[in-house]
Design an enzyme around this catalytic site. Structure first.
Site, PDB file in Angstrom:
ATOM      1  N   TYR A  72      40.621  29.370  -8.077  1.00 29.24           N
ATOM      2  CA  TYR A  72      40.206  28.186  -7.313  1.00 29.24           C
ATOM      3  C   TYR A  72      40.590  28.322  -5.838  1.00 29.24           C
ATOM      4  O   TYR A  72      41.122  27.384  -5.247  1.00 29.24           O
ATOM      5  CB  TYR A  72      40.826  26.916  -7.880  1.00 29.24           C
ATOM      6  CG  TYR A  72      40.675  26.773  -9.385  1.00 29.24           C
ATOM      7  CD1 TYR A  72      39.434  26.439  -9.934  1.00 29.24           C
ATOM      8  CD2 TYR A  72      41.739  26.992 -10.236  1.00 29.24           C
ATOM      9  CE1 TYR A  72      39.274  26.325 -11.303  1.00 29.24           C
ATOM     10  CE2 TYR A  72      41.591  26.879 -11.607  1.00 29.24           C
ATOM     11  CZ  TYR A  72      40.364  26.551 -12.139  1.00 29.24           C
ATOM     12  OH  TYR A  72      40.224  26.445 -13.495  1.00 29.24           O
ATOM     13  N   ASP A 120      40.476  21.441 -29.462  1.00 26.68           N
ATOM     14  CA  ASP A 120      40.892  22.470 -28.511  1.00 26.68           C
ATOM     15  C   ASP A 120      42.415  22.386 -28.360  1.00 26.68           C
ATOM     16  O   ASP A 120      42.931  21.525 -27.651  1.00 26.68           O
ATOM     17  CB  ASP A 120      40.169  22.234 -27.170  1.00 26.68           C
ATOM     18  CG  ASP A 120      40.588  23.240 -26.106  1.00 26.68           C
ATOM     19  OD1 ASP A 120      41.556  23.992 -26.326  1.00 26.68           O
ATOM     20  OD2 ASP A 120      39.942  23.250 -25.035  1.00 26.68           O
ATOM     21  N   LYS A 179      46.227  30.801 -24.879  1.00 23.40           N
ATOM     22  CA  LYS A 179      47.456  30.690 -24.082  1.00 23.40           C
ATOM     23  C   LYS A 179      48.700  31.250 -24.776  1.00 23.40           C
ATOM     24  O   LYS A 179      48.953  32.446 -24.711  1.00 23.40           O
ATOM     25  CB  LYS A 179      47.676  29.239 -23.669  1.00 23.40           C
ATOM     26  CG  LYS A 179      46.677  28.757 -22.613  1.00 23.40           C
ATOM     27  CD  LYS A 179      47.108  27.439 -22.031  1.00 23.40           C
ATOM     28  CE  LYS A 179      46.097  26.872 -21.053  1.00 23.40           C
ATOM     29  NZ  LYS A 179      46.153  27.444 -19.721  1.00 23.40           N
ATOM     30  N   TYR A 186      39.613  18.888 -20.383  1.00 21.83           N
ATOM     31  CA  TYR A 186      39.409  20.199 -19.755  1.00 21.83           C
ATOM     32  C   TYR A 186      39.295  21.236 -20.868  1.00 21.83           C
ATOM     33  O   TYR A 186      40.139  21.272 -21.779  1.00 21.83           O
ATOM     34  CB  TYR A 186      40.569  20.570 -18.813  1.00 21.83           C
ATOM     35  CG  TYR A 186      40.369  21.949 -18.228  1.00 21.83           C
ATOM     36  CD1 TYR A 186      39.546  22.137 -17.114  1.00 21.83           C
ATOM     37  CD2 TYR A 186      40.936  23.068 -18.821  1.00 21.83           C
ATOM     38  CE1 TYR A 186      39.306  23.414 -16.608  1.00 21.83           C
ATOM     39  CE2 TYR A 186      40.703  24.351 -18.322  1.00 21.83           C
ATOM     40  CZ  TYR A 186      39.895  24.508 -17.216  1.00 21.83           C
ATOM     41  OH  TYR A 186      39.652  25.766 -16.721  1.00 21.83           O
TER      42      TYR A 186
HETATM   43  N1  PMP Z   1      41.095  24.632 -23.093  1.00 17.39           N
HETATM   44  C1  PMP Z   1      42.223  24.080 -22.636  1.00 17.39           C
HETATM   45  C2  PMP Z   1      42.727  22.825 -23.282  1.00 17.39           C
HETATM   46  C3  PMP Z   1      42.926  24.650 -21.576  1.00 17.39           C
HETATM   47  O1  PMP Z   1      44.030  24.070 -21.115  1.00 17.39           O
HETATM   48  C4  PMP Z   1      42.423  25.845 -21.000  1.00 17.39           C
HETATM   49  C5  PMP Z   1      43.148  26.539 -19.851  1.00 17.39           C
HETATM   50  N2  PMP Z   1      43.901  25.759 -19.028  1.00 17.39           N
HETATM   51  C6  PMP Z   1      41.242  26.397 -21.501  1.00 17.39           C
HETATM   52  C7  PMP Z   1      40.606  25.767 -22.557  1.00 17.39           C
HETATM   53  C8  PMP Z   1      40.663  27.654 -20.915  1.00 17.39           C
HETATM   54  O2  PMP Z   1      41.450  28.751 -21.213  1.00 17.39           O
HETATM   55  P1  PMP Z   1      41.373  30.076 -20.324  1.00 17.39           P
HETATM   56  O3  PMP Z   1      41.933  29.727 -18.976  1.00 17.39           O
HETATM   57  O4  PMP Z   1      42.213  31.064 -21.086  1.00 17.39           O
HETATM   58  O5  PMP Z   1      39.939  30.485 -20.262  1.00 17.39           O
END
Ligand code: PMP
Length: 437
Positions: A19, A247, A276, A147
């Site tokens: 970003y 998610d 993660k 997100y």
């Molecule tokens: N889903 C959630 C809830 C996240 O917090 C994130 C990353 N912050 C993602 C998806 C995307 O993961 P990545 O950055 O490994 O592509």
């Protein structure tokens, strides 16, 4: 203090950061070493890490068990393609994931990053309905302030205001957004759930799945909401025969005090996204888990198979370290540690409640969030925090920490004291433009 390294100049001129703009004067800090819950700058200073490298490094840096797992796998093989071939690290990781995952999930698809795991989940839902003879079901219902990643499908289900919808409108698929549920600390008049139900009923024949982050909405606003809301959403999905994608990329592996956040609501997803902390933050790897029922219908779709297959799928190094990370987590009293971090965060961040520019201080598990009034942070807050010996990366009007679980009490005290001190002195100053995430 040492001189700044030469390569830092090259970084500024040629290397793109998340970003970020090119040729920017935004400060960037060179890291030369990391150990436990601390990272070392090129000038020799050690910073206490409040971010766990975007929430992933749960066991800290250079953990001997994880280092050994990775080195052992390097001595076997670092990568082979996953099309037509298989290997023990991937299979044993799948076995572990299906054993600990909530509900009855039966199949694992390994992806390269969280965003890709979400893309795969969306594809799974669409292909599942194709296999069930309802190919028109291609939209997703979600909640505001969510997100899910930066690839296009994932972006389409991120919050439409603070996501990138305007920028990419015309290209992004248009999804359905219900209001975000109230924060756990706010009164709940039931209107958010009602609006969700109305959208679900109105569009049920177009909706492939509902997707949301359980209990904690992360990068969309660091919001903590009540388990009851999630429980009701899951019940409505069952009632109206819509798939539920959870998610848990940010919340998985103990971050909220349960192994998976959805356990707090007692709900079971049809599709689950993990990432993660999956590898203890050592390597990029994510996974999309799915029930047998959904998997069978995906394979009945016109394509006859799930249409995804990345080059580095199930990378053996990443799978080996992920397996070791899960074993390490489960072999420790991780829940006690996370709850102890929660208590210390609650106490340590409490002085911020008295600052008039702060609207909320909230904690859950190893997550602490301070929300400021308005939409701005004090100018130069990042530099001041680094000067105070901590690595915290505030965004929008939020200062938050998600430290490694191995953080020591004294290090956590350094972190919370620095945040309280910096906020109480810097909040007197003029607002600055929004920094990136
Ligand atoms: N889903 C959630 C809830 C996240 O917090 C994130 C990353 N912050 C993602 C998806 C995307 O993961 P990545 O950055 O490994 O592509």
């Amino acid at each position: 203090m040492q001189q700044q390294p030469d390569w830092l100049r090259y970084d500024r001129d040629h290397v793109w950061h998340p970003y970020a703009t090119v040729h920017s004067d935004t400060p960037i800090w060179p890291i030369v070493e990391a150990r436990g819950a601390e990272i070392r700058l090129a000038d020799g200073r050690w910073l206490v890490d409040g971010m766990a490298s975007w929430w992933s490094v749960i066991h800290g840096y250079r953990h001997p068990v994880l280092d050994a797992a990775l080195k052992a796998q390097i001595d076997r093989f670092s990568h082979v393609m996953f099309g037509g071939l298989t290997h023990e690290p991937a299979v044993e990781l799948a076995r572990r994931l299906l054993t600990i995952a909530p509900g009855s999930l039966d199949h694992v698809f390994f992806a390269d990053s969280g965003s890709v795991a979400v893309e795969v989940a969306l594809k799974m839902a669409i292909q599942c309905w194709d296999g069930r003879g309802q190919p028109q079901r291609k939209r997703f219902l979600t909640i505001q302030s969510g997100y899910h990643g930066d690839t296009f499908g994932a972006m389409s289900v991120c919050d439409p205001e603070n996501g990138m919808h305007r920028l990419f409108s015309g290209f992004l698929p248009e999804q359905l957004f219900a209001p975000a549920p109230p924060l756990a600390s706010e009164a709940d008049d039931g209107s958010a759930l009602e609006a969700f139900e109305t959208l679900l009923k109105q569009h049920r024949n177009e909706i492939a799945a509902v997707i949301l982050e359980p209990i904690v909405q992360g990068a969309g606003g660091m919001r903590i909401y009540r388990p009851d809301y999630l429980k009701s959403v899951a019940a409505l999905c069952r009632q109206h025969d819509v798939l539920l994608i959870l998610d848990e990329i940010a919340t998985g592996f103990g971050r909220t005090g349960t192994l998976f956040a959805c356990e707090q609501a007692g709900v079971e997803p049809d599709i689950l996204c993990l990432g993660k902390a999956l590898t203890g933050g050592y390597m990029t790897l994510a996974a999309t888990l799915v029930s047998d029922e959904v998997a069978r219908d995906i394979c009945r779709s016109e394509a006859g198979a799930l249409m995804h297959g990345p080059t580095f799928m199930a990378n053996p190094l990443a799978c080996a370290v992920a397996g070791a990370s899960i074993d390490l987590l489960l072999s420790r009293p991780w829940r006690d540690r996370v709850i102890a971090i929660e208590r210390q965060l609650e106490q340590g961040l409490a002085p911020c409640r008295d600052l008039h520019t702060i609207t909320d201080v909230r904690t859950i598990g190893a997550i602490g969030v301070i929300e400021l009034k308005g939409n701005h942070l004090p100018p130069g807050i990042q530099e001041t925090l680094v000067g105070a010996g901590v690595w915290v990366r505030p965004f929008r009007n939020l200062v938050y920490v998600m430290p490694p679980y191995v953080i020591e009490d004294a290090q956590l005290a350094t972190l919370t004291e620095a945040i309280c001190e910096v906020l109480s002195t810097r909040l007197q100053m003029q607002p600055s433009p929004n920094p990136p995430l």
